[in-house]
Design a protein around this motif. Structure first.
Motif, mmCIF file in Angstrom:
data_model
loop_
_atom_site.group_PDB
_atom_site.id
_atom_site.type_symbol
_atom_site.label_atom_id
_atom_site.label_comp_id
_atom_site.label_asym_id
_atom_site.label_seq_id
_atom_site.Cartn_x
_atom_site.Cartn_y
_atom_site.Cartn_z
ATOM 1 N N GLY A 245 -14.304 -12.422 3.338
ATOM 2 C CA GLY A 245 -15.179 -12.446 4.491
ATOM 3 C C GLY A 245 -14.521 -11.973 5.771
ATOM 4 N N GLY A 246 -13.447 -11.240 5.653
ATOM 5 C CA GLY A 246 -12.779 -10.756 6.856
ATOM 6 C C GLY A 246 -11.767 -11.725 7.416
ATOM 7 N N PHE A 247 -11.605 -12.873 6.761
ATOM 8 C CA PHE A 247 -10.664 -13.874 7.263
ATOM 9 C C PHE A 247 -9.288 -13.709 6.654
ATOM 10 C CE2 PHE A 247 -13.693 -15.820 9.796
ATOM 11 C CZ PHE A 247 -14.839 -16.125 9.090
ATOM 12 N N THR A 248 -8.890 -12.474 6.518
ATOM 13 C CA THR A 248 -7.570 -12.188 5.995
ATOM 14 C C THR A 248 -7.132 -10.840 6.538
ATOM 15 O OG1 THR A 248 -6.265 -11.986 3.967
ATOM 16 C CG2 THR A 248 -8.460 -11.066 3.916
ATOM 17 N N GLU A 249 -5.819 -10.648 6.586
ATOM 18 C CA GLU A 249 -5.313 -9.449 7.227
ATOM 19 C C GLU A 249 -5.424 -8.233 6.334
ATOM 20 O OE1 GLU A 249 -3.569 -11.948 6.118
ATOM 21 O OE2 GLU A 249 -1.555 -11.365 5.439
ATOM 22 N N ALA A 250 -5.406 -7.070 6.965
ATOM 23 C CA ALA A 250 -5.297 -5.806 6.250
ATOM 24 C C ALA A 250 -3.815 -5.436 6.149
ATOM 25 C CB ALA A 250 -6.061 -4.717 6.982
ATOM 26 N N PHE A 251 -3.454 -4.898 5.000
ATOM 27 C CA PHE A 251 -2.083 -4.437 4.778
ATOM 28 C C PHE A 251 -2.086 -2.915 4.859
ATOM 29 C CE2 PHE A 251 -0.055 -8.348 3.298
ATOM 30 C CZ PHE A 251 -1.157 -9.136 3.032
ATOM 31 N N PHE A 252 -1.159 -2.410 5.651
ATOM 32 C CA PHE A 252 -1.117 -0.977 5.902
ATOM 33 C C PHE A 252 -0.041 -0.291 5.071
ATOM 34 C CE2 PHE A 252 -3.780 0.173 9.566
ATOM 35 C CZ PHE A 252 -4.268 -1.085 9.899
ATOM 36 N N GLY A 253 -0.334 0.947 4.703
ATOM 37 C CA GLY A 253 0.688 1.803 4.136
ATOM 38 C C GLY A 253 1.588 2.343 5.235
ATOM 39 N N GLN A 254 2.574 3.122 4.833
ATOM 40 C CA GLN A 254 3.541 3.658 5.778
ATOM 41 C C GLN A 254 2.965 4.799 6.610
ATOM 42 O OE1 GLN A 254 5.885 1.439 6.067
ATOM 43 N NE2 GLN A 254 7.694 2.459 5.299
ATOM 44 N N GLY A 255 1.832 5.311 6.195
ATOM 45 C CA GLY A 255 1.199 6.399 6.929
ATOM 46 C C GLY A 255 1.635 7.773 6.454
ATOM 47 N N THR A 256 0.783 8.739 6.693
ATOM 48 C CA THR A 256 1.097 10.147 6.450
ATOM 49 C C THR A 256 1.028 10.865 7.786
ATOM 50 O OG1 THR A 256 0.214 10.187 4.191
ATOM 51 C CG2 THR A 256 0.363 12.296 5.361
ATOM 52 N N ARG A 257 2.147 11.465 8.161
ATOM 53 C CA ARG A 257 2.158 12.237 9.406
ATOM 54 C C ARG A 257 1.759 13.666 9.078
ATOM 55 N NH1 ARG A 257 3.933 11.571 14.437
ATOM 56 N NH2 ARG A 257 4.945 9.586 13.893
ATOM 57 N N LEU A 258 0.610 14.067 9.546
ATOM 58 C CA LEU A 258 0.081 15.401 9.278
ATOM 59 C C LEU A 258 0.259 16.291 10.498
ATOM 60 C CD1 LEU A 258 -1.572 17.428 7.571
ATOM 61 C CD2 LEU A 258 -3.640 16.453 8.600
ATOM 62 N N THR A 259 0.828 17.446 10.253
ATOM 63 C CA THR A 259 0.967 18.461 11.297
ATOM 64 C C THR A 259 0.297 19.729 10.806
ATOM 65 O OG1 THR A 259 3.084 17.515 12.003
ATOM 66 C CG2 THR A 259 2.559 19.750 12.761
ATOM 67 N N VAL A 260 -0.661 20.201 11.572
ATOM 68 C CA VAL A 260 -1.355 21.444 11.239
ATOM 69 C C VAL A 260 -0.963 22.486 12.274
ATOM 70 C CG1 VAL A 260 -3.573 22.545 10.806
ATOM 71 C CG2 VAL A 260 -3.285 20.108 10.308
ATOM 72 N N VAL A 261 -0.358 23.571 11.801
ATOM 73 C CA VAL A 261 0.145 24.605 12.722
ATOM 74 C C VAL A 261 -0.691 25.876 12.627
ATOM 75 C CG1 VAL A 261 2.477 23.680 12.661
ATOM 76 C CG2 VAL A 261 1.803 25.438 11.006
ATOM 77 N N VAL B 60 0.862 -1.180 0.000
ATOM 78 C CA VAL B 60 0.000 0.000 0.000
ATOM 79 C C VAL B 60 0.900 1.232 0.000
ATOM 80 C CG1 VAL B 60 -1.776 1.273 1.253
ATOM 81 C CG2 VAL B 60 -1.816 -1.242 1.221
ATOM 82 N N ILE B 61 0.627 2.131 -0.911
ATOM 83 C CA ILE B 61 1.482 3.312 -1.051
ATOM 84 C C ILE B 61 0.688 4.556 -0.675
ATOM 85 C CG2 ILE B 61 2.842 4.714 -2.645
ATOM 86 C CD1 ILE B 61 3.267 2.143 -4.292
ATOM 87 N N GLN B 62 1.245 5.303 0.261
ATOM 88 C CA GLN B 62 0.622 6.550 0.694
ATOM 89 C C GLN B 62 1.536 7.718 0.374
ATOM 90 O OE1 GLN B 62 -0.817 4.797 4.884
ATOM 91 N NE2 GLN B 62 -1.646 6.831 4.455
ATOM 92 N N TYR C 299 -2.120 9.381 9.587
ATOM 93 C CA TYR C 299 -3.229 8.811 8.842
ATOM 94 C C TYR C 299 -2.729 7.601 8.060
ATOM 95 C CZ TYR C 299 -5.830 12.980 10.080
ATOM 96 O OH TYR C 299 -6.464 13.971 10.790
ATOM 97 N N PHE C 300 -3.390 6.489 8.296
ATOM 98 C CA PHE C 300 -3.022 5.250 7.617
ATOM 99 C C PHE C 300 -4.101 4.862 6.624
ATOM 100 C CE2 PHE C 300 0.743 3.714 9.665
ATOM 101 C CZ PHE C 300 0.699 4.153 10.974
ATOM 102 N N CYS C 301 -3.647 4.340 5.523
ATOM 103 C CA CYS C 301 -4.514 3.681 4.562
ATOM 104 C C CYS C 301 -4.176 2.194 4.615
ATOM 105 C CB CYS C 301 -4.253 4.247 3.171
ATOM 106 S SG CYS C 301 -5.135 3.422 1.834
ATOM 107 N N ALA C 302 -5.188 1.349 4.514
ATOM 108 C CA ALA C 302 -4.966 -0.091 4.518
ATOM 109 C C ALA C 302 -5.878 -0.724 3.475
ATOM 110 C CB ALA C 302 -5.245 -0.686 5.896
ATOM 111 N N SER C 303 -5.455 -1.854 2.957
ATOM 112 C CA SER C 303 -6.309 -2.574 2.008
ATOM 113 C C SER C 303 -6.301 -4.052 2.348
ATOM 114 C CB SER C 303 -5.860 -2.343 0.561
ATOM 115 O OG SER C 303 -4.631 -2.979 0.276
ATOM 116 N N SER C 304 -7.347 -4.731 1.918
ATOM 117 C CA SER C 304 -7.414 -6.177 2.141
ATOM 118 C C SER C 304 -8.190 -6.831 1.018
ATOM 119 C CB SER C 304 -8.059 -6.493 3.498
ATOM 120 O OG SER C 304 -9.429 -6.163 3.488
ATOM 121 N N LEU C 305 -7.950 -8.138 0.911
ATOM 122 C CA LEU C 305 -8.618 -8.942 -0.105
ATOM 123 C C LEU C 305 -9.856 -9.551 0.524
ATOM 124 C CD1 LEU C 305 -8.350 -10.054 -2.979
ATOM 125 C CD2 LEU C 305 -7.053 -11.956 -2.024
ATOM 126 N N GLY C 306 -11.000 -9.304 -0.111
ATOM 127 C CA GLY C 306 -12.241 -9.756 0.477
ATOM 128 C C GLY C 306 -12.356 -11.258 0.577
#
Lengths: 115, 117
Positions: free
Chosen positions: A99-115, A4-6, A90-97
């Motif tokens: 029925g929920g019997f499989t893991e979600a794969f996560f992206g590296q995340g986006t670190r958001l800072t609002v100043v 997963v690419i973020q 903020y993480f994005c994740a995807s999984s192969l359907g």
């Protein structure tokens, strides 16, 4: 597969600005999830899609947040206008359907800072 | 109501010893999946192990095993022979929503594990 690419990995923005986070899920995965992680609230599910259709957006904190998935290979999470309390990873994740019997794969995340 | 409960905010373990991280869950579904993820200080979420609600045997993956007690609704992670690289945050998660035809993953608050040399 590249996983997963973020993008971006880090984002610093000023309060009131629009922020767009991007996600490319693993090819062939039919579920896509957006999570937010903070120290105070842990890992929260914001919204998720099945076959590009939003299924549940009850976790979206406010109308300032919106998410789209125009096709199977791309999703965006937009915050407009941004506020300091939106600062999080903020993480994005995807999984192969299966029925929920499989893991979600996560992206590296986006670190958001609002100043 | 909390669906996934991890009661240990932080734990210490001596290198080479085994450690158990607790997780209890709450669901009325008959079908669900249970997962453990590791989040090192670098921030990525790494999948460790999975247990399906219909699996009768406890899942194992290398040094990781999942102690699944369905009647007690617990899914504890056991790490054997701890290594310094195991120091990280560990999250228990559950997939739910099968009755609606779609599913989602719910995460616990995590346990921070520190392995001592």
């Amino acid at each position: 597969d590249a996983g997963v690419i973020q993008s971006p990995r880090h984002e610093v923005t000023e309060m009131g600005q629009e922020v767009t986070l991007r996600c490319k899920p693993i090819s062939g995965h039919d579920y896509l999830f957006w999570y937010r992680q903070t120290m105070m609230r842990g890992l929260e599910l914001l919204i998720y899609f099945n076959n590009n259709v939003p299924i549940d957006d009850s976790g979206m904190p406010e109308d300032r947040f919106s998410a789209k998935m125009p096709n199977a290979s791309f999703s965006t999470l937009k915050i407009q206008p941004s506020e300091p309390r939106d600062s999080a990873v903020y993480f994005c994740a995807s999984s192969l359907g299966r029925g929920g019997f499989t893991e979600a794969f996560f992206g590296q995340g986006t670190r958001l800072t609002v100043v | 109501a909390q669906k996934i409960t991890q009661t240990q905010p932080g734990m210490f373990v001596q290198e080479k010893e085994a450690v158990t991280l607790d997780c209890t869950y709450d669901t009325s579904d008959q079908s669900y999946g249970l997962f453990w993820y590791k989040q090192p200080s670098s921030g990525e979420m790494i999948f460790l192990i999975y247990q399906g609600s219909y699996d009768e045997q406890n899942a194992t993956e290398g040094r990781y095993s999942l102690n699944f007690q369905k009647a007690r609704k617990s899914a504890n992670l056991v790490i054997s022979a701890s290594q310094l690289g195991d120091s990280a945050m560990y999250f228990c998660a559950m997939s739910e929503g099968f009755t609606s035809g779609t599913y989602k993953y719910i995460f616990g608050t995590g346990t921070r594990l520190k392995v001592l040399a």
